[in-house]
Scaffold this active site. Structure first.
Site, PDB file in Angstrom:
ATOM      1  N   GLU A  71       0.843  -1.201   0.000  1.00  0.00           N
ATOM      2  CA  GLU A  71       0.000   0.000   0.000  1.00  0.00           C
ATOM      3  C   GLU A  71       0.875   1.246   0.000  1.00  0.00           C
ATOM      4  O   GLU A  71       1.766   1.387   0.832  1.00  0.00           O
ATOM      5  CB  GLU A  71      -0.914  -0.002   1.226  1.00  0.00           C
ATOM      6  CG  GLU A  71      -1.670   1.296   1.485  1.00  0.00           C
ATOM      7  CD  GLU A  71      -2.506   1.760   0.291  1.00  0.00           C
ATOM      8  OE1 GLU A  71      -2.344   2.922  -0.125  1.00  0.00           O
ATOM      9  OE2 GLU A  71      -3.314   0.952  -0.217  1.00  0.00           O
ATOM     10  N   LYS A  72       0.601   2.178  -0.931  1.00  0.00           N
ATOM     11  CA  LYS A  72       1.421   3.384  -1.069  1.00  0.00           C
ATOM     12  C   LYS A  72       1.157   4.420   0.016  1.00  0.00           C
ATOM     13  O   LYS A  72       2.031   5.221   0.344  1.00  0.00           O
ATOM     14  CB  LYS A  72       1.223   4.010  -2.448  1.00  0.00           C
ATOM     15  CG  LYS A  72      -0.181   4.489  -2.750  1.00  0.00           C
ATOM     16  CD  LYS A  72      -0.274   5.031  -4.187  1.00  0.00           C
ATOM     17  CE  LYS A  72      -1.698   5.364  -4.578  1.00  0.00           C
ATOM     18  NZ  LYS A  72      -2.301   6.427  -3.777  1.00  0.00           N
ATOM     19  N   THR A  79      -9.174   4.736  -0.913  1.00  0.00           N
ATOM     20  CA  THR A  79     -10.028   5.921  -1.020  1.00  0.00           C
ATOM     21  C   THR A  79     -11.269   5.785  -0.153  1.00  0.00           C
ATOM     22  O   THR A  79     -11.655   6.712   0.558  1.00  0.00           O
ATOM     23  CB  THR A  79     -10.441   6.147  -2.489  1.00  0.00           C
ATOM     24  OG1 THR A  79      -9.281   6.442  -3.266  1.00  0.00           O
ATOM     25  CG2 THR A  79     -11.430   7.299  -2.616  1.00  0.00           C
ATOM     26  N   GLY A 184      -7.490   0.584  -7.399  1.00  0.00           N
ATOM     27  CA  GLY A 184      -8.613   1.503  -7.312  1.00  0.00           C
ATOM     28  C   GLY A 184      -8.652   2.572  -8.384  1.00  0.00           C
ATOM     29  O   GLY A 184      -8.204   2.367  -9.516  1.00  0.00           O
ATOM     30  N   VAL A 223     -23.904  10.505  -8.176  1.00  0.00           N
ATOM     31  CA  VAL A 223     -23.947  10.044  -6.784  1.00  0.00           C
ATOM     32  C   VAL A 223     -23.105  10.922  -5.866  1.00  0.00           C
ATOM     33  O   VAL A 223     -23.588  11.425  -4.849  1.00  0.00           O
ATOM     34  CB  VAL A 223     -23.480   8.575  -6.684  1.00  0.00           C
ATOM     35  CG1 VAL A 223     -23.402   8.140  -5.224  1.00  0.00           C
ATOM     36  CG2 VAL A 223     -24.427   7.657  -7.453  1.00  0.00           C
ATOM     37  N   GLY A 225     -21.788  13.916  -6.390  1.00  0.00           N
ATOM     38  CA  GLY A 225     -22.207  15.314  -6.428  1.00  0.00           C
ATOM     39  C   GLY A 225     -23.397  15.607  -5.544  1.00  0.00           C
ATOM     40  O   GLY A 225     -23.403  16.587  -4.789  1.00  0.00           O
ATOM     41  N   GLU A 227     -24.511  13.728  -3.047  1.00  0.00           N
ATOM     42  CA  GLU A 227     -24.204  13.421  -1.647  1.00  0.00           C
ATOM     43  C   GLU A 227     -23.456  14.576  -0.983  1.00  0.00           C
ATOM     44  O   GLU A 227     -23.887  15.096   0.055  1.00  0.00           O
ATOM     45  CB  GLU A 227     -23.370  12.139  -1.548  1.00  0.00           C
ATOM     46  CG  GLU A 227     -24.171  10.863  -1.732  1.00  0.00           C
ATOM     47  CD  GLU A 227     -23.375   9.605  -1.447  1.00  0.00           C
ATOM     48  OE1 GLU A 227     -23.980   8.524  -1.451  1.00  0.00           O
ATOM     49  OE2 GLU A 227     -22.142   9.695  -1.222  1.00  0.00           O
ATOM     50  N   MET A 361     -17.898   1.372 -10.313  1.00  0.00           N
ATOM     51  CA  MET A 361     -16.852   1.635  -9.323  1.00  0.00           C
ATOM     52  C   MET A 361     -17.483   1.689  -7.938  1.00  0.00           C
ATOM     53  O   MET A 361     -17.761   2.760  -7.390  1.00  0.00           O
ATOM     54  CB  MET A 361     -16.114   2.930  -9.659  1.00  0.00           C
ATOM     55  CG  MET A 361     -15.249   2.826 -10.897  1.00  0.00           C
ATOM     56  SD  MET A 361     -14.287   4.323 -11.184  1.00  0.00           S
ATOM     57  CE  MET A 361     -13.248   3.804 -12.563  1.00  0.00           C
ATOM     58  N   HIS A 487     -44.107  -5.987  11.723  1.00  0.00           N
ATOM     59  CA  HIS A 487     -44.907  -4.760  11.711  1.00  0.00           C
ATOM     60  C   HIS A 487     -44.744  -4.028  13.039  1.00  0.00           C
ATOM     61  O   HIS A 487     -44.779  -4.644  14.093  1.00  0.00           O
ATOM     62  CB  HIS A 487     -46.380  -5.111  11.510  1.00  0.00           C
ATOM     63  CG  HIS A 487     -47.301  -3.930  11.602  1.00  0.00           C
ATOM     64  ND1 HIS A 487     -47.469  -3.033  10.570  1.00  0.00           N
ATOM     65  CD2 HIS A 487     -48.098  -3.497  12.630  1.00  0.00           C
ATOM     66  CE1 HIS A 487     -48.332  -2.102  10.942  1.00  0.00           C
ATOM     67  NE2 HIS A 487     -48.723  -2.361  12.189  1.00  0.00           N
TER      68      HIS A 487
END
EC number: 1.8.1.4
Length: 509
Positions: A71-72, A79, A184, A223, A225, A227, A361, A487
Site C-alpha cells: 500500500e502506497k 479511497t 482503485g 452520486v 455530487g 451526496e 466503481m 410490523h
C-alpha cells in the site's frame, strides 16, 4: 464459499497445497522473510489496500496462502475508508441531524431548542475518529490473519515480482507466485480547471472544508455530487449542481425515481441546472470563483459566482507506474485493465479487480471480486452476477436500486409489470414523520420473476439488500409478497410493492 474456506484451510494446515491441480503453480509453502530482509517470498501479493485489496488479502491468507499487501499510503483502506465512502457517510449523517435540529423538524416533534449552533471542527473530528478506528481495524485484521503489510508504492517489476518503493527511497522486493492489482481509482480532472483542494475542490477537499461556504457550485449531479452537495446545503450553503445529463443520480438510476428524488432535494433547497455544461472557471481577486456555463446543446453563456467549486465528474482507474507497459498489458479505451472471467490479465498469474477493471466503481463490487478472485486462485468456482450488485445514494432520503431499470427493460424488449408502494402509506414511516419516496418493483410479465427494485425513501440502503438477495436466488414477486414482514417496519413497503406487482394491488394503498 464457506465450504471452500474450510477445505483450503484444512489443506493448508496439512501442507497439501501442492496437490491442488487447479491451484497456484508451484504453491509449496515458502517461509516469509522479515521486513529487515531485502526479499520477501509470497504466494499472493496484492497491490492496494482498498475494499477490494484488503478483503482479497485477508481471504487469501485465510485460504492458507502466504500473502503480502503493498500500500502506497500510510494508512490502509484506500479511497473508500480514508477520503470516500466512510468520511462522507459521517458527514451525511451528522449534517442530517443538524438540518433536523436547525429547521422545523425537531420542533414539530415536540423537541424545542433555544439555540442550535454548528461546531464544524467537532463534526470533522467525529468523522476523523471513525476513519481512524476503521483503518486501524484493517491493520489489526492483517496482523490477526498474518498478512504482511508493506508500505510503499508497488510496481510490478516482473511477472513474479513486485517492488515497493518507500517514502525514504528504499525498496522492498517481493518474489511472488501470483499478483493481484487492486489499485482503485482517482478523481477525473476537469479540462482547464485546476483543483487546489482549497476553493476548487474534488470530493477529497469537500470532506475537509474549514468553513461552510456561502455559495457552492457542484459540477456533476451524480452520486458523489448530490451526496456532498447535500452535506453542505444542509449545513447552510446555497448549493447549485450543474449537470450535463437531463437527470440527477447518475447512470443506472430509474428515471421515475430520479425525477421524484430531484423534486425532494429541491424542496430541501438544493438547486439544479440540468442539460447544462461547464465551459470554464476563473478565480477572482477577492477569492471567489466565476463558473461559466451554457446549455449542453449550445446557447447563451451564463456565469455563476461561488465561494467553493466542487468538481465531481467521476473517477478513472489508477494504473500509473504499475509496470503494465513493460509487461505488455495494454489498457482498454477507458483506461481499464482487461481481464477474463477469472480476473486474469493476459499474463495468467497477474490478476486485477475493482475500479481498475470493467463494471461499476463500487466498494462492495470490489470486495466481492477480491474474495471470488483468490478463491479462484485456489481452484474454486468464479462467478459474480453483476445484475445483483446494488447501488445506493446516501442522501436523505436515500436512493437504492438493484437489477434493471424500467428504461433498460424497454431497451432490451423485455415485457414487465410494475408494482409501487409509497412510504406515505407505510405505518412506520408515518410514525417517524418521514414519508417521502416509494418502493418500485419491476417483475417479468410472463414468470413474475423480480427483475429490478428501486427504492427512494428512509432506509433504502438497508432495504435494497433484501432485493439483492431476491434477485440472486431468482425469487418471484409473489415469493417476497408471501414472506411475513415484521410490523411496523419500513420494509413492509417492499413487501407491499411486490404484492402490487404480483397481484395487481397492494393491501394498504
Amino acid at each position: 464459499m464457506q465450504s471452500w474456506s474450510r477445505v483450503y484451510c484444512s489443506l493448508a494446515k496439512r501442507g497439501h497445497f501442492n496437490r491442488i491441480s487447479h491451484g497456484l503453480q508451484g504453491l509449496s509453502a515458502v517461509p516469509l522473510r522479515t521486513y529487515a530482509d531485502q526479499l520477501i517470498d509470497a504466494d499472493v501479493t496484492v497491490i492496494g489496500s482498498g475494499p477490494g485489496g484488503y478483503v482479497a488479502a485477508i481471504k487469501a491468507a485465510q485460504l492458507g496462502f502466504k500473502t503480502v499487501c503493498v500500500e502506497k499510503n500510510e494508512t490502509l483502506g484506500g479511497t473508500c475508508l480514508n477520503v470516500g465512502c466512510i468520511p462522507s457517510k459521517a458527514l451525511l449523517n451528522n449534517s442530517h441531524y443538524y438540518h433536523m435540529a436547525h429547521g422545523k423538524d425537531f420542533a414539530s416533534r415536540g423537541i424545542e431548542m433555544s439555540e442550535v449552533r454548528l461546531n464544524l471542527d467537532k463534526m470533522m473530528e467525529q468523522k476523523s475518529t471513525a476513519v481512524k478506528a476503521l483503518t486501524g481495524g484493517i491493520a489489526h485484521l492483517f496482523k490477526q490473519n498474518k498478512v504482511i503489510h508493506v508500505n510503499g508504492y508497488g510496481k510490478i517489476t516482473g511477472k513474479n515480482q513486485v517492488t515497493a518503493t518507500k517514502v525514504d527511497g528504499g525498496t522492498q522486493v517481493v518474489d511472488t507466485k501470483n499478483i493481484l492489482i487492486a489499485t482503485g481509482s482517482e478523481v477525473t480532472p476537469f479540462p482547464g480547471i485546476t483543483i487546489d483542494e482549497d476553493t476548487i475542490v474534488s470530493s477529497t477537499g469537500a470532506l475537509s472544508l474549514k468553513k461552510v461556504p456561502e455559495k457552492m457550485v457542484v459540477i456533476g449531479a451524480g452520486v458523489i455530487g448530490v451526496e456532498l452537495g447535500s452535506v453542505w446545503q444542509r449545513l447552510g450553503a446555497d448549493v447549485t449542481a450543474v449537470e450535463f445529463l437531463g437527470h440527477v443520480g447518475g447512470i443506472g438510476i430509474d428515471m421515475e425515481i430520479s425525477k421524484n428524488f430531484q423534486r425532494i432535494l429541491q424542496k430541501q433547497g438544493f438547486k439544479f441546472k440540468l442539460n447544462t455544461k461547464v465551459t470554464g472557471a476563473t478565480k477572482k481577486s477577492d477569492g471567489k470563483i466565476d463558473v461559466s456555463i451554457e446549455a449542453a446543446s449550445g446557447g447563451k453563456a451564463e456565469v455563476i459566482t461561488c465561494d467553493v467549486l466542487l468538481v465531481c465528474i467521476g473517477r478513472r482507474p489508477f494504473t500509473k507506474n504499475l509496470g503494465l507497459e513493460e509487461l505488455g498489458i495494454e489498457l482498454d479505451p477507458r483506461g481499464r485493465i482487461p481481464v477474463n472471467t477469472r480476473f486474469q490479465t493476459k499474463i495468467p498469474n497477474i490478476y486485477a479487480i475493482g475500479d481498475v477493471v470493467a463494471g461499476p466503481m463500487l466498494a462492495h463490487k470490489a470486495e466481492d471480486e477480491g474474495i471470488i478472485c483468490v478463491e479462484g486462485m485456489a481452484g474454486g468456482a468464479v462467478h459474480i452476477d453483476y445484475n445483483c450488485v446494488p447501488s445506493v445514494i446516501y442522501t436523505h432520503p436515500e436512493v437504492a436500486w438493484v437489477g434493471k431499470s424500467e428504461e433498460q427493460l424497454k431497451e432490451e424488449g423485455i415485457e414487465y409489470k410494475v408494482g409501487k408502494f409509497p412510504f406515505a402509506a407505510n405505518s412506520r414511516a408515518k410514525t417517524n414523520a418521514d414519508t417521502d419516496g416509494m418502493v418500485k418493483i419491476l417483475g417479468q410479465k410472463s414468470t413474475d420473476r423480480v427483475l429490478g427494485a428501486h427504492i427512494l425513501g428512509p432506509g433504502a440502503g438497508e432495504m435494497v439488500n433484501e432485493a439483492a438477495l431476491a434477485l440472486e436466488y431468482g425469487a418471484s414477486c409473489e415469493d417476497i409478497a408471501r414472506v411475513c414482514h415484521a410490523h411496523p417496519t419500513l420494509s413492509e413497503a417492499f413487501r407491499e410493492a411486490n404484492l402490487a406487482a404480483s397481484f395487481g394491488k397492494s393491501i394498504n394503498f
